[in-house]
Design a protein around this motif. Structure first.
Motif, mmCIF file in Angstrom:
data_model
loop_
_atom_site.group_PDB
_atom_site.id
_atom_site.type_symbol
_atom_site.label_atom_id
_atom_site.label_comp_id
_atom_site.label_asym_id
_atom_site.label_seq_id
_atom_site.Cartn_x
_atom_site.Cartn_y
_atom_site.Cartn_z
ATOM 1 N N GLY A 41 0.829 -1.205 0.000
ATOM 2 C CA GLY A 41 0.000 0.000 0.000
ATOM 3 C C GLY A 41 0.858 1.248 0.000
ATOM 4 N N LEU A 42 0.336 2.290 -0.606
ATOM 5 C CA LEU A 42 1.016 3.590 -0.654
ATOM 6 C C LEU A 42 0.193 4.600 0.114
ATOM 7 N N GLU A 43 0.764 5.135 1.199
ATOM 8 C CA GLU A 43 0.115 6.129 2.052
ATOM 9 C C GLU A 43 -1.249 5.647 2.558
ATOM 10 N N VAL A 44 -1.256 4.411 3.034
ATOM 11 C CA VAL A 44 -2.478 3.869 3.634
ATOM 12 C C VAL A 44 -2.225 3.650 5.126
ATOM 13 N N LYS A 45 -1.455 2.611 5.460
ATOM 14 C CA LYS A 45 -1.099 2.380 6.860
ATOM 15 C C LYS A 45 0.163 3.130 7.250
ATOM 16 N N ASP A 46 0.955 3.512 6.248
ATOM 17 C CA ASP A 46 2.180 4.288 6.459
ATOM 18 C C ASP A 46 2.577 4.850 5.105
ATOM 19 N N ASN A 223 2.188 3.536 -16.314
ATOM 20 C CA ASN A 223 0.890 2.906 -16.097
ATOM 21 C C ASN A 223 0.486 2.879 -14.629
ATOM 22 N N ILE A 224 1.451 2.620 -13.753
ATOM 23 C CA ILE A 224 1.123 2.601 -12.321
ATOM 24 C C ILE A 224 0.793 4.002 -11.826
ATOM 25 N N ARG A 225 1.527 4.998 -12.281
ATOM 26 C CA ARG A 225 1.203 6.377 -11.893
ATOM 27 C C ARG A 225 -0.214 6.746 -12.340
ATOM 28 N N THR A 226 -0.561 6.380 -13.572
ATOM 29 C CA THR A 226 -1.901 6.687 -14.079
ATOM 30 C C THR A 226 -2.965 5.975 -13.263
ATOM 31 N N ASP A 227 -2.764 4.683 -12.995
ATOM 32 C CA ASP A 227 -3.746 3.920 -12.218
ATOM 33 C C ASP A 227 -3.871 4.458 -10.794
ATOM 34 N N ASN A 228 -2.758 4.881 -10.206
ATOM 35 C CA ASN A 228 -2.802 5.477 -8.861
ATOM 36 C C ASN A 228 -3.608 6.769 -8.868
ATOM 37 N N PHE A 229 -3.403 7.590 -9.897
ATOM 38 C CA PHE A 229 -4.127 8.858 -10.004
ATOM 39 C C PHE A 229 -5.630 8.600 -10.116
ATOM 40 N N ILE A 230 -6.001 7.625 -10.940
ATOM 41 C CA ILE A 230 -7.425 7.296 -11.116
ATOM 42 C C ILE A 230 -8.016 6.792 -9.802
ATOM 43 N N ALA A 231 -7.262 5.961 -9.085
ATOM 44 C CA ALA A 231 -7.741 5.427 -7.810
ATOM 45 C C ALA A 231 -7.970 6.542 -6.792
ATOM 46 N N ILE A 232 -7.027 7.486 -6.736
ATOM 47 C CA ILE A 232 -7.162 8.605 -5.792
ATOM 48 C C ILE A 232 -8.381 9.461 -6.136
ATOM 49 N N LYS A 233 -8.597 9.713 -7.442
ATOM 50 C CA LYS A 233 -9.758 10.502 -7.863
ATOM 51 C C LYS A 233 -11.063 9.822 -7.457
ATOM 52 N N ARG A 234 -11.053 8.508 -7.451
ATOM 53 C CA ARG A 234 -12.253 7.754 -7.072
ATOM 54 C C ARG A 234 -12.412 7.642 -5.564
ATOM 55 N N GLY A 235 -11.413 8.152 -4.826
ATOM 56 C CA GLY A 235 -11.458 8.057 -3.376
ATOM 57 C C GLY A 235 -11.042 6.700 -2.854
ATOM 58 N N GLU A 236 -10.325 5.936 -3.680
ATOM 59 C CA GLU A 236 -9.898 4.595 -3.293
ATOM 60 C C GLU A 236 -8.488 4.616 -2.701
ATOM 61 N N SER A 237 -8.215 3.673 -1.825
ATOM 62 C CA SER A 237 -6.872 3.526 -1.270
ATOM 63 C C SER A 237 -5.987 2.811 -2.285
ATOM 64 N N ILE A 238 -4.714 3.166 -2.284
ATOM 65 C CA ILE A 238 -3.771 2.511 -3.191
ATOM 66 C C ILE A 238 -3.161 1.309 -2.476
ATOM 67 N N VAL A 239 -3.779 0.154 -2.681
ATOM 68 C CA VAL A 239 -3.291 -1.107 -2.146
ATOM 69 C C VAL A 239 -3.339 -2.114 -3.283
ATOM 70 N N ILE A 240 -2.207 -2.696 -3.630
ATOM 71 C CA ILE A 240 -2.120 -3.610 -4.757
ATOM 72 C C ILE A 240 -1.609 -4.958 -4.278
ATOM 73 N N SER A 241 -2.377 -5.987 -4.525
ATOM 74 C CA SER A 241 -1.983 -7.340 -4.138
ATOM 75 C C SER A 241 -1.125 -7.958 -5.235
ATOM 76 N N PHE A 242 -0.492 -9.063 -4.914
ATOM 77 C CA PHE A 242 0.311 -9.790 -5.902
ATOM 78 C C PHE A 242 -0.550 -10.170 -7.101
ATOM 79 N N ASP A 243 -1.755 -10.687 -6.839
ATOM 80 C CA ASP A 243 -2.638 -11.104 -7.928
ATOM 81 C C ASP A 243 -3.054 -9.915 -8.787
ATOM 82 N N ASP A 244 -3.386 -8.781 -8.130
ATOM 83 C CA ASP A 244 -3.761 -7.572 -8.880
ATOM 84 C C ASP A 244 -2.609 -7.105 -9.760
ATOM 85 N N PHE A 245 -1.409 -7.107 -9.189
ATOM 86 C CA PHE A 245 -0.233 -6.631 -9.917
ATOM 87 C C PHE A 245 0.021 -7.488 -11.155
ATOM 88 N N MET A 246 -0.059 -8.795 -10.991
ATOM 89 C CA MET A 246 0.167 -9.688 -12.121
ATOM 90 C C MET A 246 -0.919 -9.529 -13.180
#
Length: 405
Positions: A41-46, A223-246
């Motif tokens: 996670g990025l800026e979620v728990k730390d 691509n990760i920067r773009t996806d992070n930006f979209i997630a933040i705009k949606r009010g979602e936390s940036i947490v990526i699992s191994f399965d999501d990443f793959m």
């Protein structure tokens, strides 16, 4: 006065921005090192955290400095360093956060037992940092906790900085047995300055060819920067699992291992006068575009510049050799010549010639040319036509070569 900073320099966000970038690239490196069942996670728990399972977490605080010592290296982390104590303070507040259900001693103990606390910085080691030396000896069993606790308490009286004093007091608010576990689980990684180099090393460990590292890095980063930006705009936390990443980014790694050509991101620098280009003049003379179609002329110019840049880059990176490029140009030229030789048969008047020229252009625009094992996109195939036209090798009007003089 010579060393006095201007107002603009004082308010510059450069040092803050590089801190954010440092944090982001560490997050990216952690992503590349995920194992099945883990998440980052990025800026979620730390600043960054890694969840190894449902209960076990690694919390990471990242501190980047732009200050250098006399040798030009990043300054050292001292035992009364604000970065160090702000980090310890932050963790103490996380440990005792009642909003997260950790108001009780039992909950705090369970949390610190299942958490590792990592401070990562480009600051250098300091031989005079007694606190870190005592922590090292405590963690290795050479020093008991009482010695560490006594030293922590003594530091409060050593500093005249009220903020640091407040941080120390807050840390000492934790009960001694919680502090004992907490300090056993602290890890420091200093002198990590080339964070981008570490990310690229992690890519190399993913069995990416060395000559593809830059391209894979650029695509993954973008691509990760773009996806992070979209997630933040949606009010979602940036947490990526191994399965999501793959699932999201596996294609980038596959492209990095394939022999097929990969298209790196590229924003071309456009010429000052779009309409002064030879290939644009050849399109103007048959009415494919007009002087008012600037946006279309820019698109066509972008296609031309892109194929030119890619061809050069593929050669530099060893994906192609020069004779393959020459054969490619020749193949496209022969296709054009074959179509051109029959395009104007039976044409009588000027309008018929223009119509035939447009038909010729549209026929070739529909072609998708191949280079090695890769079928080029329509935009790159069209770009090759414009590239050859700009080089004065092909044209569309029956008399294009006369007009070229």
């Amino acid at each position: 006065m010579a060393n006095e900073k201007s107002f603009t320099e004082k308010t510059s966000a450069d040092s803050t921005s590089i801190g954010f970038e440092y944090q982001y690239y560490y997050f990216l490196d952690r992503l590349l090192n995920l194992k099945p069942g883990q998440s980052v996670g990025l800026e979620v728990k730390d600043d960054v955290h890694t969840a190894l399972n449902a209960d076990f977490n690694i919390l990471v605080q990242l501190k980047h400095t732009v200050q250098n010592n006399a040798k030009g290296d990043p300054i050292a982390l001292t035992e009364l360093d604000s970065d160090l104590w702000k980090t310890l303070y932050n963790w103490s507040q996380v440990i005792s956060d009642s909003a997260e259900g950790r108001g009780s001693h039992v909950a705090q103990q369970r949390f610190v037992e299942n958490t590792r606390f990592h401070l990562v910085s480009n600051k250098s080691h300091s031989r005079s940092n007694q606190l870190l030396q005592i922590v090292d000896r405590y963690q290795s069993g050479e020093e008991d906790f009482e010695k560490l606790l006594t030293h922590l308490k003594s530091l409060k009286s050593k500093t005249g900085d009220d903020s640091i004093k407040g941080y120390i007091e807050a840390v000492l608010q934790l009960s001694p047995d919680i502090l004992e576990i907490f300090f056993r689980h602290i890890r420091l990684e200093l002198e990590l300055d080339d964070i981008i180099g570490r990310v690229k090393a992690s890519l190399l460990a993913k069995i990416i060819d060395n000559d593809k590292i830059e391209t894979v890095f650029a695509r993954l980063d973008s691509n990760i920067r773009t996806d992070n930006f979209i997630a933040i705009k949606r009010g979602e936390s940036i947490v990526i699992s191994f399965d999501d990443f793959m699932k999201r980014y596996k294609r980038i790694f596959d492209d990095g291992r394939t022999k097929k050509l990969v298209y790196p991101r590229f924003t071309p620098e456009l010429p000052d006068d779009i309409f002064a280009q030879k290939f644009i003049k050849r399109l103007l003379e048959i009415g494919d575009i007009t002087d008012s179609d600037e946006e279309l002329a820019i698109d066509y110019t972008t296609y031309k510049l892109r194929i030119s840049r890619y061809l050069e880059q593929w050669v530099q990176e060893g994906d192609l050799v020069r004779d393959e490029i020459e054969s490619f140009h020749e193949e496209v030229f022969v296709r054009w010549r074959n179509e051109f030789r029959v395009a104007f048969r039976g044409c009588i008047g000027p309008q018929q010639i223009i119509d035939a020229a447009m038909d010729l252009l549209m026929t070739l625009r529909r072609d998708q040319f191949s280079l090695g094992e890769t079928e080029l996109t329509t935009t790159l195939s069209n770009g090759e036509l414009y590239y050859l036209s700009d080089a004065g090798q092909i044209g569309w009007h029956k008399d294009w070569s006369v007009n070229e003089q």
